[in-house]
Design a protein around this motif. Structure first.
Motif, PDB file in Angstrom:
ATOM      1  N   LYS A 102      -0.793  -6.591   0.383  1.00 29.93           N
ATOM      2  CA  LYS A 102       0.313  -7.332   0.995  1.00 29.93           C
ATOM      3  C   LYS A 102       1.526  -6.423   1.183  1.00 29.93           C
ATOM      4  CE  LYS A 102      -0.795 -10.361   2.549  1.00 29.93           C
ATOM      5  NZ  LYS A 102      -0.680 -11.206   3.723  1.00 29.93           N
ATOM      6  N   ALA A 103       1.720  -5.547   0.210  1.00 28.39           N
ATOM      7  CA  ALA A 103       2.861  -4.641   0.282  1.00 28.39           C
ATOM      8  C   ALA A 103       2.710  -3.708   1.472  1.00 28.39           C
ATOM      9  CB  ALA A 103       2.957  -3.850  -1.007  1.00 28.39           C
ATOM     10  N   ARG A 104       1.467  -3.302   1.732  1.00 28.55           N
ATOM     11  CA  ARG A 104       1.218  -2.343   2.812  1.00 28.55           C
ATOM     12  C   ARG A 104       1.597  -2.909   4.181  1.00 28.55           C
ATOM     13  NH1 ARG A 104      -3.467   1.638   2.143  1.00 28.55           N
ATOM     14  NH2 ARG A 104      -4.887  -0.115   2.097  1.00 28.55           N
ATOM     15  N   GLU A 105       1.454  -4.234   4.334  1.00 28.92           N
ATOM     16  CA  GLU A 105       1.743  -4.845   5.632  1.00 28.92           C
ATOM     17  C   GLU A 105       3.158  -4.537   6.118  1.00 28.92           C
ATOM     18  OE1 GLU A 105       1.010  -9.028   5.416  1.00 28.92           O
ATOM     19  OE2 GLU A 105      -1.154  -8.744   5.280  1.00 28.92           O
ATOM     20  N   PHE A 106       4.076  -4.396   5.156  1.00 27.40           N
ATOM     21  CA  PHE A 106       5.477  -4.222   5.549  1.00 27.40           C
ATOM     22  C   PHE A 106       5.896  -2.760   5.644  1.00 27.40           C
ATOM     23  CE2 PHE A 106       5.083  -8.504   4.205  1.00 27.40           C
ATOM     24  CZ  PHE A 106       5.937  -9.209   5.029  1.00 27.40           C
ATOM     25  N   LEU A 107       4.906  -1.885   5.452  1.00 28.34           N
ATOM     26  CA  LEU A 107       5.198  -0.457   5.369  1.00 28.34           C
ATOM     27  C   LEU A 107       5.951   0.080   6.584  1.00 28.34           C
ATOM     28  CD1 LEU A 107       4.785   1.940   3.540  1.00 28.34           C
ATOM     29  CD2 LEU A 107       2.575   2.333   4.581  1.00 28.34           C
ATOM     30  N   ILE A 108       5.491  -0.336   7.752  1.00 28.51           N
ATOM     31  CA  ILE A 108       6.118   0.205   8.964  1.00 28.51           C
ATOM     32  C   ILE A 108       7.452  -0.482   9.258  1.00 28.51           C
ATOM     33  CG2 ILE A 108       5.777   0.575  11.446  1.00 28.51           C
ATOM     34  CD1 ILE A 108       2.713   0.484  10.730  1.00 28.51           C
ATOM     35  N   LYS A 109       7.491  -1.770   8.953  1.00 28.85           N
ATOM     36  CA  LYS A 109       8.674  -2.550   9.333  1.00 28.85           C
ATOM     37  C   LYS A 109       9.854  -2.389   8.373  1.00 28.85           C
ATOM     38  CE  LYS A 109       6.870  -3.791  12.854  1.00 28.85           C
ATOM     39  NZ  LYS A 109       7.426  -3.475  14.173  1.00 28.85           N
ATOM     40  N   ASP A 110       9.542  -2.079   7.133  1.00 26.61           N
ATOM     41  CA  ASP A 110      10.609  -2.073   6.136  1.00 26.61           C
ATOM     42  C   ASP A 110      10.445  -0.822   5.267  1.00 26.61           C
ATOM     43  OD1 ASP A 110      12.648  -2.843   4.477  1.00 26.61           O
ATOM     44  OD2 ASP A 110      11.515  -4.409   3.435  1.00 26.61           O
ATOM     45  N   PRO A 111      10.379   0.359   5.892  1.00 22.83           N
ATOM     46  CA  PRO A 111       9.988   1.558   5.141  1.00 22.83           C
ATOM     47  C   PRO A 111      10.930   1.916   4.001  1.00 22.83           C
ATOM     48  CG  PRO A 111      10.758   2.138   7.326  1.00 22.83           C
ATOM     49  CD  PRO A 111      10.695   0.662   7.281  1.00 22.83           C
ATOM     50  N   ILE A 112      12.185   1.483   4.085  1.00 20.42           N
ATOM     51  CA  ILE A 112      13.102   1.879   3.018  1.00 20.42           C
ATOM     52  C   ILE A 112      12.852   1.128   1.719  1.00 20.42           C
ATOM     53  CG2 ILE A 112      15.029   2.861   4.345  1.00 20.42           C
ATOM     54  CD1 ILE A 112      16.262   0.053   4.315  1.00 20.42           C
ATOM     55  N   ASN A 113      12.123   0.027   1.800  1.00 21.96           N
ATOM     56  CA  ASN A 113      11.859  -0.750   0.581  1.00 21.96           C
ATOM     57  C   ASN A 113      10.389  -0.733   0.158  1.00 21.96           C
ATOM     58  OD1 ASN A 113      14.483  -1.900  -0.106  1.00 21.96           O
ATOM     59  ND2 ASN A 113      14.330  -2.854   1.911  1.00 21.96           N
ATOM     60  N   ILE A 114       9.563  -0.056   0.950  1.00 23.97           N
ATOM     61  CA  ILE A 114       8.123  -0.047   0.669  1.00 23.97           C
ATOM     62  C   ILE A 114       7.704   1.382   0.337  1.00 23.97           C
ATOM     63  CG2 ILE A 114       5.849  -0.757   1.514  1.00 23.97           C
ATOM     64  CD1 ILE A 114       7.815  -3.011   1.850  1.00 23.97           C
ATOM     65  N   PHE A 115       6.894   1.514  -0.702  1.00 27.92           N
ATOM     66  CA  PHE A 115       6.520   2.853  -1.151  1.00 27.92           C
ATOM     67  C   PHE A 115       5.014   3.017  -1.224  1.00 27.92           C
ATOM     68  CE2 PHE A 115      10.661   1.718  -2.546  1.00 27.92           C
ATOM     69  CZ  PHE A 115      11.416   2.798  -2.111  1.00 27.92           C
ATOM     70  N   ALA A 116       4.529   4.045  -0.515  1.00 26.60           N
ATOM     71  CA  ALA A 116       3.111   4.365  -0.536  1.00 26.60           C
ATOM     72  C   ALA A 116       3.004   5.865  -0.748  1.00 26.60           C
ATOM     73  CB  ALA A 116       2.472   3.961   0.777  1.00 26.60           C
ATOM     74  N   ASN A 117       1.811   6.338  -1.004  1.00 25.44           N
ATOM     75  CA  ASN A 117       1.567   7.781  -1.165  1.00 25.44           C
ATOM     76  C   ASN A 117       2.446   8.429  -2.231  1.00 25.44           C
ATOM     77  OD1 ASN A 117      -0.298   7.656   0.935  1.00 25.44           O
ATOM     78  ND2 ASN A 117       1.304   7.954   2.464  1.00 25.44           N
ATOM     79  N   PHE A 118       2.958   7.641  -3.166  1.00 24.84           N
ATOM     80  CA  PHE A 118       3.851   8.227  -4.176  1.00 24.84           C
ATOM     81  C   PHE A 118       3.093   9.116  -5.161  1.00 24.84           C
ATOM     82  CE2 PHE A 118       3.214   3.661  -4.731  1.00 24.84           C
ATOM     83  CZ  PHE A 118       2.408   3.647  -5.839  1.00 24.84           C
ATOM     84  N   LYS A 119       1.773   9.031  -5.110  1.00 31.91           N
ATOM     85  CA  LYS A 119       0.982   9.876  -6.008  1.00 31.91           C
ATOM     86  C   LYS A 119       1.281  11.358  -5.744  1.00 31.91           C
ATOM     87  CE  LYS A 119      -3.831  10.818  -7.178  1.00 31.91           C
ATOM     88  NZ  LYS A 119      -5.211  10.418  -6.895  1.00 31.91           N
ATOM     89  N   ARG A 120       1.569  11.649  -4.453  1.00 32.23           N
ATOM     90  CA  ARG A 120       1.858  13.038  -4.091  1.00 32.23           C
ATOM     91  C   ARG A 120       3.133  13.544  -4.748  1.00 32.23           C
ATOM     92  NH1 ARG A 120       1.073  11.793   2.255  1.00 32.23           N
ATOM     93  NH2 ARG A 120      -1.175  11.680   2.260  1.00 32.23           N
TER      94      ARG A 120
END
Lengths: 101, 855
Positions: free
Chosen positions: B54-72
């Motif tokens: 569900k979090a991923r859905e907003f990745l493009i629209k709300d990038p400042i509040n959504i975090f992905a790829n943080f493993k890097r």
């Protein structure tokens, strides 16, 4: 993905195409029958088109087009939501694939 | 010491949790949507925190509040500023949230106290420590790290033959959704280690999907349609074709998957060109797709060669390449690896779960000391603390914290609802600071995510129709550990059990033909005690051809009463007759009929009949006071009942059951009094006679059903079992048509349940008769029986034959056949003899059954 779900997806796709050609009225009875038969097998297919979309809806995987806000609606359904009834309980077996605006 | 058992693949794009138990590894599925994986994405939305897909859905629209790829970013001092929280968050904290979410997958309710967490081979000490820290923060007492290539190898080797010698060099090729890693491994005397590795954090399946759009779809659209800046409008945020872009991303991924199994696929979509919808059917071959990924795959091959060169190991010295990651399903990947390196490629296990499975195998042999044991309170310290509203944080817990006020919830909601959603009002008391709540519907279709707890709040709970919806309301502390004592299970029943509805006092059934038994039977529409209103659609076939313009008809009889009783004993509440005169064309046997039947709150019955073949619709509304009687059908029912009673009298007499026989005889007499009257009746008769007779038939039928009561039913059941035993015992002895007879037997058994629970004697009698017929059929197909019968026939006096000379001729042929062991021929001769007998054993059945016309 089970064969039944794949079957539902095909039927759903056909119905979408027919709707696009504005021929739905002709086939309504057939689709009702197909979905009725599936329901007898415990498979419930839901088309969430036009429904309100919120982030608590986990029955859909959404791509958000346009601006994300509080009044989003499902404007396109690529795959329907499928539930299976097992021992009196519903289980989500396919999330709807939708586009939200 | 306890074995760790839990394994976690904390991936860049997706994460998984597994458990080793009794030699097996279980992959815990996401309770939301039942996928194996959890997207490694965290979203801080304005009013809630979401983890996963569900979090991923907003990745493009709300990038400042959504975090992905943080493993890097693990192990760096990077902090991400979250606008919605107005605070900074570290990659460790984000990983902790993902790990906590994974813990929720453990449906067994067991608390995972320790886990093996996998890390890429490339992780340095800082990154490794950061991962460990995230694990501890997620509530694990003990965290053991394991390199991903080793985990994958373990999964492969455990799946393969254990006894094999695995010494040598191996390559683990890991091509996932967004990242690529390759590791060179060495196994020496049972010890496995990563010698070298390479990788690209921006290479994976998502790139291939995009490549398909960029290199196949866009050029196609440009060549066939004149759309200005199509690619730009497709790719840009808020572009004209943005919606299509998301659709194409999804469809390209599907096409990619299909091309892994087949040579060609079709990708279709609708393109709006100047307001006109254009259908695009794009056929894509596997070769075309492969061309779009060649460059990227070559890149991975180059890294593979580099690694070998660097370590001065020839490809011929590598035992196998093990495949990991979803993108290795693509045949081109496997084939290129094989052809370019000449190394054997092993794709023996599911590449998406290999790392997590390997982690569980490793966890099975790693031990830890549960910390709770120090407190001498057994293993339930967590539970104790949880029940006090607090979860243990550190080894040295302090008593002040235990005395903290626990959170108490008061929930208010309606347990039954007819609406699509139901409002839930919650009052929370206690220390609510930084606590969150989360509500999940048990089927996985609804999840609020983590929402800050307030002293009073409402939630709208969406309901699935006509079913009991179960919701779990859970409360979490500031570190998103669950406060288990505060858990509430809410149950809301939607629709049918609405208390304002009234229950049906009797079953409502439809009468349909039972051709095998030359009678009709009842099929349930609405069950007794179900709550009105009710609605049902039945799909049946027409069981006889009805010519247009003829007097023949289909009868739709809807009855109220006991579904196990004979139709005649039930009360007809609606009858629709569709005769040949009503039809616009002939109605052929086997064509479909659809019946929609509904009963309103005040028991008004509505029927809609649709004949698919003639495309005619017949609508009717009945109130229960109205009656309709069809004279033809009445006559048929009359004869049916008369025959049945007559047969019963014979049976009762055989069994010396004089009392029953006398009573049945009275019924027969009463029927006889109306017979002449009934057979004079015409369909258009205007008098009350038909109603009087229908009433009388209904009454006698009911009384006859009750005759002998439970005793008679018992006796009939006994006879049924006797006949069944006979058929069952003789079936193995049959010499001819054995399979066909066995099938017949199975078919009869299929309906046994209904027969045995029936309180209708005629159903039992008919079933027994069927078994008896089958028993005879079996005997007549058994050689020993045929021979004995044949000898009996030969011994009969000429007077028993219609044509004794003819019989003599057959005797000769039969003898010859028997002596020559031509048994099939012999059987035929015996059958022929029976036709020459004055009293044939065979009953000729009346095939002039009219019925309702609905099969």
């Amino acid at each position: 993905m089970s064969q039944n779900v794949q079957l539902i997806n095909q039927v759903f796709e056909i119905s979408q195409k027919i709707e696009q050609e504005q021929l739905s009225a002709k086939f309504e009875r057939n689709f009702t029958k197909i979905y009725n038969l599936l329901e007898e097998e415990g498979l419930h297919c839901i088309n969430p088109l036009g429904e309100k979309y919120t982030e608590s809806r986990t029955d859909c995987e959404a791509s958000i087009a346009g601006k994300a806000n509080h009044n989003m609606k499902i404007t396109k359904v690529i795959k329907p939501i499928v539930y299976k009834q097992e021992n009196g309980q519903m289980v989500l077996i396919q999330k709807g694939i939708v586009i939200v605006e | 010491m306890k074995s760790i058992n839990f394994g976690i693949d904390l991936g860049t794009t997706n994460s998984l949790i597994t458990k080793y138990e009794n030699g097996q590894v279980t992959i815990f599925k996401n309770p939301i949507g039942h996928k194996d994986t959890l997207a490694s994405v965290v979203a801080f939305r304005p009013d809630r925190t979401l983890v996963g897909d569900k979090a991923r859905e907003f990745l493009i629209k709300d990038p400042i509040n959504i975090f992905a790829n943080f493993k890097r970013r693990m192990g760096t001092d990077d902090k991400f500023y979250v606008v919605n929280l107005d605070e900074n968050i570290t990659p460790i904290e984000l990983s902790t949230l993902v790990l906590k979410e994974l813990k929720q997958f453990i449906y067994s309710g067991e608390q995972a106290e320790a886990a093996v967490i996998t890390i890429p081979a490339s992780f340095d000490t800082m990154q490794s420590n950061a991962t460990k820290k995230a694990g501890l923060a997620a509530g694990f007492e003990e965290v053991v790290l394991l390199q991903e290539p080793i985990a994958a190898s373990l999964a492969y080797f455990n799946a393969a033959n254990q006894g094999e010698d695995k010494n040598g060099y191996w390559l683990v090729y890991d091509l996932g959704g967004g990242t690529f890693d390759i590791a060179l491994m060495e196994i020496k005397d049972g010890e496995m280690k990563v010698i070298d590795h390479e990788g690209n954090n921006f290479l994976g399946g998502a790139d291939f999907d995009f490549g398909m759009i960029e290199q196949i779809i866009v050029p196609y659209v440009n060549a066939h349609f004149e759309i200005e800046n199509f690619e730009q409008e497709l790719r840009s945020k808020n572009g004209k074709y943005e919606k299509l872009f998301y659709e194409l991303i999804y469809k390209s991924e599907e096409a990619k998957k299909e091309l892994s199994h087949q040579e060609q696929t079709i990708l279709d979509f609708t393109l709006m060109v100047d307001g006109v919808a254009q259908d695009v059917m794009l056929s894509i071959t596997r070769k075309q797709f492969e061309e779009t990924i060649t460059t990227r795959i070559s890149e991975t091959l180059r890294m593979l060669q580099d690694i070998l060169q660097r370590n001065q190991i020839a490809a011929s010295n590598i035992e196998e390449i093990l495949l990991v990651g979803g993108s290795t399903y693509i045949p081109y990947v496997k084939n290129s690896l094989q052809s370019e390196t000449q190394i054997a490629v092993n794709s023996g296990i599911d590449p998406t779960t290999a790392v997590a499975i390997g982690a569980a195998y490793y966890a099975a042999n790693k031990y830890y000391q549960p910390k709770g044991t120090k407190l001498a309170l057994g293993n339930n310290v967590d539970d104790l603390l949880n029940s006090l509203g607090r979860v243990e944080e550190e080894e040295d817990f302090d008593l002040d914290a235990v005395e903290m006020t626990p959170v108490q919830l008061k929930v208010s909601y309606s347990k039954m609802s007819k609406d699509v959603e139901e409002v839930l009002i919650i009052k929370a008391e206690g220390d609510l600071d930084r606590k969150t709540y989360r509500i999940i519907r048990s089927d996985g279709g609804f999840d609020t995510g983590f929402v800050p707890l307030k002293s009073k709040f409402t939630e709208f709970l969406p309901l699935l129709p006509n079913i009991n919806n179960t919701f779990f309301l859970r409360v979490y502390d500031a570190d998103q550990n669950e406060i288990r004592a505060a858990m509430e299970e809410l149950s809301i029943t939607h629709g049918q059990y609405n208390i304002s509805g009234q229950p049906l006092p009797q079953d409502i059934c439809i009468e349909v033909d039972d051709k095998d038994n030359h009678t009709t039977k009842l099929e349930l529409i609405f069950e007794k005690n179900s709550i009105l209103p009710q609605k049902k659609t039945l799909y049946r076939e027409i069981s006889k051809t009805i010519k247009q313009g003829s007097d023949d008809s289909i009868i739709i009889n809807i009855l109220e009463g006991d579904r196990f009783a004979r139709p005649l004993s039930n009360l007809v509440i609606a009858c629709i007759v569709i005769s040949g005169k009503d039809l616009t064309s002939d109605l052929i046997k086997g064509s479909d009929i659809e019946l929609q039947i509904s009963m309103s709150d005040n028991r008004e019955l509505h029927t809609e009949v649709y004949l698919v073949m003639t495309q005619q619709e017949f609508k009717n509304a009945f109130s229960i006071s109205e009656k309709h009687v069809n004279v033809d059908r009445l006559k048929e029912q009359f004869i049916d009942l008369e025959n049945e009673i007559r047969n019963s009298i014979k049976m009762f007499s055989v069994d010396d059951n004089d009392v029953w026989a006398l009573q049945a005889n009275d019924f027969l007499k009463e029927l006889g009094q109306h017979k002449a009257e009934l057979f004079k009746l015409q369909e258009n008769d205007r008098t009350d006679t038909k109603y009087v007779i229908a009433e009388m038939l209904n009454r006698i039928s009911k009384a006859y059903d009750k005759l002998g009561g439970e005793d008679r039913l018992e006796r009939l059941r006994y006879e049924y079992f006797e006949s069944k035993d006979f058929a069952e015992n003789h079936l193995p002895m049959a010499d001819f048509r054995k399979e066909e007879l066995a099938q017949k037997y199975q078919k009869i058994l299929g309906g046994e349940h209904h027969v045995l629970i029936s309180r209708n004697p005629s159903i039992l009698e008919k079933a027994t008769e069927k078994l008896n017929d089958l028993g005879w059929d079996i005997l007549w197909n058994t050689l020993s029986y045929l021979i004995s019968r044949y000898e009996g026939f030969k011994a009969l006096e000429p007077a028993h034959y219609t044509n004794y000379n003819g019989a003599q001729t057959i005797f000769k042929s039969a003898d010859t056949a028997l002596n020559g062991e031509k048994y099939y021929e012999f059987r035929q001769h015996v059958y022929n003899i029976t036709h020459l007998l004055v009293h044939s054993d065979y009953k000729v059945k009346n095939d002039d059954f009219k019925g309702t016309g609905i099969g």
